[in-house]
Design a protein around this motif. Structure first.
Motif, PDB file in Angstrom:
ATOM      1  N   THR A 238       0.836  -1.202   0.000  1.00  0.00           N
ATOM      2  CA  THR A 238       0.000   0.000   0.000  1.00  0.00           C
ATOM      3  C   THR A 238       0.865   1.243   0.000  1.00  0.00           C
ATOM      4  O   THR A 238       0.577   2.232  -0.687  1.00  0.00           O
ATOM      5  N   TRP A 239       1.941   1.207   0.776  1.00  0.00           N
ATOM      6  CA  TRP A 239       2.878   2.351   0.839  1.00  0.00           C
ATOM      7  C   TRP A 239       3.352   2.732  -0.552  1.00  0.00           C
ATOM      8  O   TRP A 239       3.226   3.883  -0.964  1.00  0.00           O
ATOM      9  N   VAL A 240       3.939   1.763  -1.289  1.00  0.00           N
ATOM     10  CA  VAL A 240       4.530   2.134  -2.589  1.00  0.00           C
ATOM     11  C   VAL A 240       3.441   2.512  -3.597  1.00  0.00           C
ATOM     12  O   VAL A 240       3.669   3.359  -4.469  1.00  0.00           O
ATOM     13  N   ARG A 241       2.265   1.902  -3.497  1.00  0.00           N
ATOM     14  CA  ARG A 241       1.192   2.275  -4.414  1.00  0.00           C
ATOM     15  C   ARG A 241       0.737   3.709  -4.167  1.00  0.00           C
ATOM     16  O   ARG A 241       0.582   4.501  -5.109  1.00  0.00           O
ATOM     17  N   ARG A 242       0.534   4.050  -2.899  1.00  0.00           N
ATOM     18  CA  ARG A 242       0.078   5.403  -2.583  1.00  0.00           C
ATOM     19  C   ARG A 242       1.182   6.444  -2.833  1.00  0.00           C
ATOM     20  O   ARG A 242       0.944   7.474  -3.472  1.00  0.00           O
ATOM     21  N   ALA A 243       2.365   6.172  -2.316  1.00  0.00           N
ATOM     22  CA  ALA A 243       3.444   7.149  -2.437  1.00  0.00           C
ATOM     23  C   ALA A 243       3.883   7.324  -3.880  1.00  0.00           C
ATOM     24  O   ALA A 243       4.170   8.441  -4.329  1.00  0.00           O
ATOM     25  N   GLY A 244       3.932   6.219  -4.632  1.00  0.00           N
ATOM     26  CA  GLY A 244       4.371   6.313  -6.016  1.00  0.00           C
ATOM     27  C   GLY A 244       3.400   7.065  -6.901  1.00  0.00           C
ATOM     28  O   GLY A 244       3.784   7.566  -7.961  1.00  0.00           O
ATOM     29  N   GLY A 245       2.155   7.152  -6.462  1.00  0.00           N
ATOM     30  CA  GLY A 245       1.151   7.802  -7.302  1.00  0.00           C
ATOM     31  C   GLY A 245       0.767   9.198  -6.872  1.00  0.00           C
ATOM     32  O   GLY A 245      -0.059   9.836  -7.534  1.00  0.00           O
ATOM     33  N   ASP A 246       1.365   9.709  -5.792  1.00  0.00           N
ATOM     34  CA  ASP A 246       0.918  10.999  -5.268  1.00  0.00           C
ATOM     35  C   ASP A 246       2.107  11.744  -4.663  1.00  0.00           C
ATOM     36  O   ASP A 246       2.607  11.387  -3.586  1.00  0.00           O
ATOM     37  N   ARG A 247       2.541  12.786  -5.339  1.00  0.00           N
ATOM     38  CA  ARG A 247       3.695  13.553  -4.862  1.00  0.00           C
ATOM     39  C   ARG A 247       3.432  14.161  -3.493  1.00  0.00           C
ATOM     40  O   ARG A 247       4.334  14.207  -2.636  1.00  0.00           O
ATOM     41  N   SER A 248       2.218  14.625  -3.269  1.00  0.00           N
ATOM     42  CA  SER A 248       1.922  15.272  -1.987  1.00  0.00           C
ATOM     43  C   SER A 248       2.059  14.279  -0.831  1.00  0.00           C
ATOM     44  O   SER A 248       2.508  14.646   0.265  1.00  0.00           O
ATOM     45  N   LEU A 249       1.681  13.024  -1.055  1.00  0.00           N
ATOM     46  CA  LEU A 249       1.847  12.015  -0.013  1.00  0.00           C
ATOM     47  C   LEU A 249       3.332  11.743   0.252  1.00  0.00           C
ATOM     48  O   LEU A 249       3.739  11.561   1.400  1.00  0.00           O
ATOM     49  N   ARG A 250       4.120  11.708  -0.822  1.00  0.00           N
ATOM     50  CA  ARG A 250       5.563  11.516  -0.634  1.00  0.00           C
ATOM     51  C   ARG A 250       6.155  12.652   0.195  1.00  0.00           C
ATOM     52  O   ARG A 250       6.984  12.426   1.089  1.00  0.00           O
ATOM     53  N   GLU A 251       5.749  13.870  -0.120  1.00  0.00           N
ATOM     54  CA  GLU A 251       6.281  15.019   0.607  1.00  0.00           C
ATOM     55  C   GLU A 251       5.842  15.003   2.064  1.00  0.00           C
ATOM     56  O   GLU A 251       6.634  15.307   2.963  1.00  0.00           O
ATOM     57  N   ARG A 252       4.592  14.619   2.308  1.00  0.00           N
ATOM     58  CA  ARG A 252       4.125  14.537   3.692  1.00  0.00           C
ATOM     59  C   ARG A 252       4.854  13.430   4.448  1.00  0.00           C
ATOM     60  O   ARG A 252       5.234  13.611   5.617  1.00  0.00           O
ATOM     61  N   GLY A 253       5.060  12.293   3.790  1.00  0.00           N
ATOM     62  CA  GLY A 253       5.806  11.206   4.426  1.00  0.00           C
ATOM     63  C   GLY A 253       7.230  11.613   4.742  1.00  0.00           C
ATOM     64  O   GLY A 253       7.763  11.293   5.819  1.00  0.00           O
TER      65      GLY A 253
END
Length: 296
Positions: A238-253
């Motif tokens: 779930t992590w890589v699916r969400r983070a790989g598809g959403d820059r804002s989630l990567r930045e928040r993480g």
């Protein structure tokens, strides 16, 4: 005459972490090799410079520099040694990075013993969704790392995949001893280090080990932070699916890494930063010195 299939697929080295994030960092080459397209040819180590080693190629042997010339590529003396810490040690990833840009994936790749360098985890989430590796200075450590010999076009292409999350430094061989399988020593080599710092273990405060199984790393990070579980959980897939598809989630993480107090700054490499790389001056980028890549 029967010859061994040296394709990346046959060797099990065709994983591309950029496409399959949980395979990061991919499988590195474990022996001196010449990546050429979709094949990985063995190099016969000699007590000579790299260009004089032999390529184990089909029915005949050929010196590496001769083989490169026959392929229309520059020889080892006009290439730049680059220490690979993460997926750049994976032939599949290197081939993907270059061929997708129309650049020949013809690259010597050699495991080298490097002193003074440890492998940790970058303090950011990559565009593909994984947490990539980064080197850090670890006096007294000795680590075997793959060195790739890139021509100037290939080096620029790899730079473009690394910046701005990574910076390029020049490691001097008199400070960081780098020993080839032949026993020769590199006078210097490039290395990319994270601009986001190194992740620390929340218990010990020391750098988290990098270069291992990505699923285990992400599972550990999720277990250590309720905020990461809420944002990217419940599991590594779930992590890589969400983070790989959403820059804002990567930045928040990435921000959560810092807010959890996990990020150690990277300052030890700053004296060695390659300013020409920072300024993107590639037109006449020379080898590191006239005798590159060696100093005995």
């Amino acid at each position: 005459m029967t010859t061994k299939d040296r394709s990346l697929e046959a060797l099990g080295l065709d994983d591309v972490p950029a496409k399959k994030p949980l395979t990061y960092p991919g499988r590195p080459t474990t022996e001196p090799s010449l990546l050429t397209g979709g094949e990985l040819l063995q190099l016969d180590v000699r007590p000579l410079r790299l260009g004089e080693w032999y390529v184990e190629e089909q029915e005949a042997q050929q010196r590496l520099d001769e083989a490169l010339a026959d392929l229309g590529q520059v020889g080892t003396g006009r290439r730049h040694p680059v220490i690979a810490v993460g997926s750049n040690a994976s032939p599949g990833q290197v081939a993907h990075k270059l061929t997708r840009l129309g650049i020949p994936a013809t690259v010597p790749m050699v495991p080298v013993r490097v002193q003074g360098i440890g492998v940790g985890c970058s303090g950011h989430i990559s565009p593909a969704g994984y947490v990539a590796g980064t080197p850090y200075v670890a006096r007294g450590a000795e680590t075997t790392l793959v060195v790739t010999w890139l021509d100037s076009t290939q080096l620029k292409a790899v730079d473009d995949t690394e910046f701005p999350d990574y910076r390029r430094a020049i490691l001097p061989g008199d400070t960081f001893a780098m020993t080839m399988p032949s026993g020769e020593r590199l006078g210097a080599a490039y290395i990319y280090f994270s601009a986001h710092g190194v992740l620390a273990d929340p218990v010990t405060g020391q750098p988290r080990p990098g270069g291992g199984d990505q699923s285990e790393l992400l599972a550990s990070l999720l277990a250590d932070s309720a905020r990461l579980r809420d944002l990217l959980g419940p599991d590594p897939a779930t992590w890589v699916r969400r983070a790989g598809g959403d820059r804002s989630l990567r930045e928040r993480g990435t921000r959560i890494f810092g807010e959890e107090g996990w990020v150690l700054p990277q300052t030890d490499f700053l004296p060695y930063v390659d300013e020409s790389a920072e300024l993107r001056l590639y037109d006449d980028l020379p080898p590191l010195d006239d005798s590159l890549p060696y100093r005995v």
